[in-house]
Design an enzyme around this catalytic site. Structure first.
Site, PDB file in Angstrom:
ATOM      1  N   ALA A   1      -5.300 -19.604  -0.808  1.00  0.00           N
ATOM      2  CA  ALA A   1      -6.133 -20.623  -1.431  1.00  0.00           C
ATOM      3  C   ALA A   1      -5.444 -21.109  -2.688  1.00  0.00           C
ATOM      4  O   ALA A   1      -4.503 -20.477  -3.176  1.00  0.00           O
ATOM      5  CB  ALA A   1      -7.517 -20.057  -1.771  1.00  0.00           C
TER       6      ALA A   1
ATOM      7  N   HIS B   1       0.090  -4.752  -5.489  1.00  0.00           N
ATOM      8  CA  HIS B   1       0.822  -5.084  -6.712  1.00  0.00           C
ATOM      9  C   HIS B   1       2.290  -5.317  -6.351  1.00  0.00           C
ATOM     10  O   HIS B   1       3.197  -4.898  -7.058  1.00  0.00           O
ATOM     11  CB  HIS B   1       0.696  -3.943  -7.729  1.00  0.00           C
ATOM     12  CG  HIS B   1      -0.708  -3.679  -8.165  1.00  0.00           C
ATOM     13  ND1 HIS B   1      -1.096  -2.482  -8.743  1.00  0.00           N
ATOM     14  CD2 HIS B   1      -1.824  -4.447  -8.114  1.00  0.00           C
ATOM     15  CE1 HIS B   1      -2.389  -2.531  -9.019  1.00  0.00           C
ATOM     16  NE2 HIS B   1      -2.846  -3.709  -8.648  1.00  0.00           N
TER      17      HIS B   1
ATOM     18  N   HIS C   1      -1.764  -3.967 -13.579  1.00  0.00           N
ATOM     19  CA  HIS C   1      -2.148  -4.871 -12.501  1.00  0.00           C
ATOM     20  C   HIS C   1      -1.308  -6.128 -12.589  1.00  0.00           C
ATOM     21  O   HIS C   1      -1.233  -6.780 -13.631  1.00  0.00           O
ATOM     22  CB  HIS C   1      -3.645  -5.152 -12.563  1.00  0.00           C
ATOM     23  CG  HIS C   1      -4.461  -3.923 -12.289  1.00  0.00           C
ATOM     24  ND1 HIS C   1      -5.055  -3.681 -11.078  1.00  0.00           N
ATOM     25  CD2 HIS C   1      -4.706  -2.830 -13.048  1.00  0.00           C
ATOM     26  CE1 HIS C   1      -5.658  -2.510 -11.112  1.00  0.00           C
ATOM     27  NE2 HIS C   1      -5.453  -1.973 -12.296  1.00  0.00           N
TER      28      HIS C   1
END
Length: 568
Positions: free
Chosen positions: A82, A501, A544
């Site tokens: 997206a 990750h 992250h």
């Protein structure tokens, strides 16, 4: 259509680059992204559904090849499909990682890429919501020197926090086990226990994706265009000095028509760790043997394209929550090798140092000859130093409660088991051949076992143990409290999943170490192609990845502007 800059991919990095380059009204920018614009999708905005896959058309759900070391399992690899990329489906975590891990980027041969140079970009990108009084009482702490309050990206702690039994019990238990309170996990040192912010608009209580942060405020710019389409390849012509010149991109539009755009200045690949190397390969940039078997003519011989993929694995333990549980604020604990191995740390450090050469040989054989064993050994030596010398975090524990379930996610953060992502035999860029190679190195299995036992111990230690009933996932029959090594090994290999990750397949490194891009993020052997996304990150972080990519792309934007000004 002709533009100054053509960007392949409207994910995290691509939208940052598009935003910053189009600040100059005389510069024309186009972004080509195969996914839809879902900025107003209610499920995407819902922070309580963070980490949940909403529908197949928002997740590529790439699949690995069979993994022999995991009983021939095929592993799903989520990736956002997206505008906004994986930031529309991720868990919203905003934890940057440790200073030593970013400093390793520079030690690996990238001048100007370290924690101190990236911190201003973390701050520039961020609009941090300072915890309110009730949030502070519920454990939401921060150090102001590490946060920005005027950037595009909203971060903050959920408003509906409670100073309840869960937080207090977890904090006291972690302190009992040696994990002291960390006042701010985004200050370059993650070790300890603490609450962490999320990529969310706290006051509106909605997800903050890259599309909302970097595209929505400027989507009316006349010099910025977004096209829904899937990039097929870079269009090259021969240039001076032996370097090829990108003149544009070929793509299929949302109706399946083959189209192209022309780039007057640069082509920027920001399609993510799985797909960016495939676009290079489809364009003739990569390992000649891999290109040849796919019928692709080599334009730039660059064997490391797609190699040294790195990701973390994670596991989940879920317990029945006992009555009286109150509170569900986001918090985590990070541990170092000394926390994991305790008195045996020096022994483990020496033993693993002795194995670096053999691990390098083993991984090199898995990487299609794209990165030499000698190069891997140099990279492994720096990672070994980050773990044992710099005492960086080697595991993350995330606490959670959902309904009547309470539990923990544990994830070793700095594995040596590296893999690859390449174009498949059919030449389909939307379907990479992914080999994560999880748990192929004995040390990684050893760490996973030890941290799993720590995770189990956390839940058997008061006062947190008072909140947890029976283990329901994977169940006491599978993993009893006194589980044997064999039981742990079976659980670990049969249930590991990616932390998503993923980095490294177009690494920013010297070519002799397996580099694909230089410190300006230009692809070796090309005059005007850059890669800007997580694929260029050469060393995993104990945090992250999305936080790192926002800062990386902000810095990359400045590098591109500087090269425009100097003509380099």
């Amino acid at each position: 259509m002709t533009f100054d800059y053509v960007i392949a991919g409207g994910g995290t990095a691509g939208l940052v680059i598009a935003n910053r380059l189009s600040e100059d009204p005389s510069t024309n920018v186009v972004v080509i992204e195969p996914g839809r614009d879902v900025r107003d999708d209610a499920d995407v905005l819902n922070v309580d559904r963070a980490g949940v896959t909403y529908s197949p058309d928002l997740d590529w759900k790439f699949k690995s090849i069979a993994q022999p070391q995991l009983g021939n399992r095929v592993i799903d690899h989520p990736a956002g499909k997206a505008l906004g990329g994986t930031t529309v489906i991720n868990g919203l975590y905003y934890i940057r990682g440790n200073k030593a891990e970013y400093d390793a980027w520079e030690r690996l041969g990238n001048p100007g890429w370290n924690w101190d140079t990236l911190l201003p970009y973390f701050i520039r990108s961020e609009k941090f919501a300072i915890p309110a009084k009730a949030q502070g009482e519920a454990g939401m702490s921060y150090l102001p020197q590490y946060h920005g309050e005027s950037g595009p990206l909203n971060t903050g702690h959920p408003s509906h926090v409670e100073n309840g039994t869960f937080y207090d019990s977890a904090r006291k238990t972690c302190e009992e086990l040696g994990f002291s309170l960390n006042p701010d996990m985004n200050g370059g040192k993650t070790r300890g226990f603490g609450a962490y912010p999320k990529t969310m608009d706290r006051d509106a209580n909605v997800r903050e994706s890259a599309a909302r942060a970097y595209y929505e405020p400027i989507d009316g710019r006349r010099n910025l265009k977004v096209i829904q389409g899937a990039v097929k390849r870079i269009i090259f012509e021969d240039g001076d000095g032996g370097k090829v010149v990108a003149t544009g991109l070929e793509y299929t539009d949302d109706k399946g028509h083959l189209m192209s755009v022309t780039a007057k200045k640069e082509v920027i690949i920001s399609a993510g760790t799985y797909v960016s190397p495939l676009i290079l390969e489809a364009s003739g940039v990569g390992n000649p043997s891999i290109l040849a078997r796919n019928g692709i003519t080599t334009k730039v011989e660059l064997p490391a394209v797609g190699e040294a993929l790195q990701d973390q694995t994670l596991w989940v333990l879920m317990f029945q929550a006992n009555p009286g549980l109150v509170g569900h604020v986001p918090f985590a604990a990070f541990a170092t090798a000394e926390d994991v191995f305790k008195s045996a740390t020096d022994t483990v450090e020496a033993a693993t140092r002795e194995k670096l050469a053999s691990w390098s040989e083993m991984i090199a054989k898995r990487l299609n000859g794209g990165v030499s064993a000698g190069a891997l050994k140099q990279r492994f030596e720096i990672q070994h130093n980050v773990i044992f010398g710099q005492k960086s975090s080697v595991v993350e524990f995330e606490f959670f409660s959902v309904g009547n379930v309470i539990g923990i996610v544990f994830s070793p953060t700095l594995p040596f088991s590296w893999g690859s992502a390449h174009i498949n035999a059919a030449g389909e860029i939307s379907n990479p051949e992914v080999d994560p190679n999880f748990l192929s190195i004995d040390y990684d299995k050893q760490v996973a076992l030890e941290v799993g036992r720590i995770a189990r111990k956390i839940w058997s230690t008061k006062p947190l143990s008072d909140l947890a009933g029976d283990l329901i996932v994977p169940g006491d029959a599978v993993l009893p409290e006194n589980a044997t090594d064999a039981q742990w090994a079976e659980f670990l290999t049969s249930s590991c999943v990616p932390a998503s990750h993923t980095i490294g397949t177009c690494a920013m490194l010297p070519q002799e170490l397996g580099g694909v891009v230089d410190p300006t993020l230009k692809v070796y052997g090309t005059a005007n192609v850059r890669v800007v996304d997580a694929s260029v990150i050469p060393h995993l972080i104990s945090g992250h990845t999305s936080a790192a990519v926002y800062a990386l792309a902000e810095k990359a934007s400045d590098l591109i502007k500087e090269s425009l000004a100097t003509g380099s």
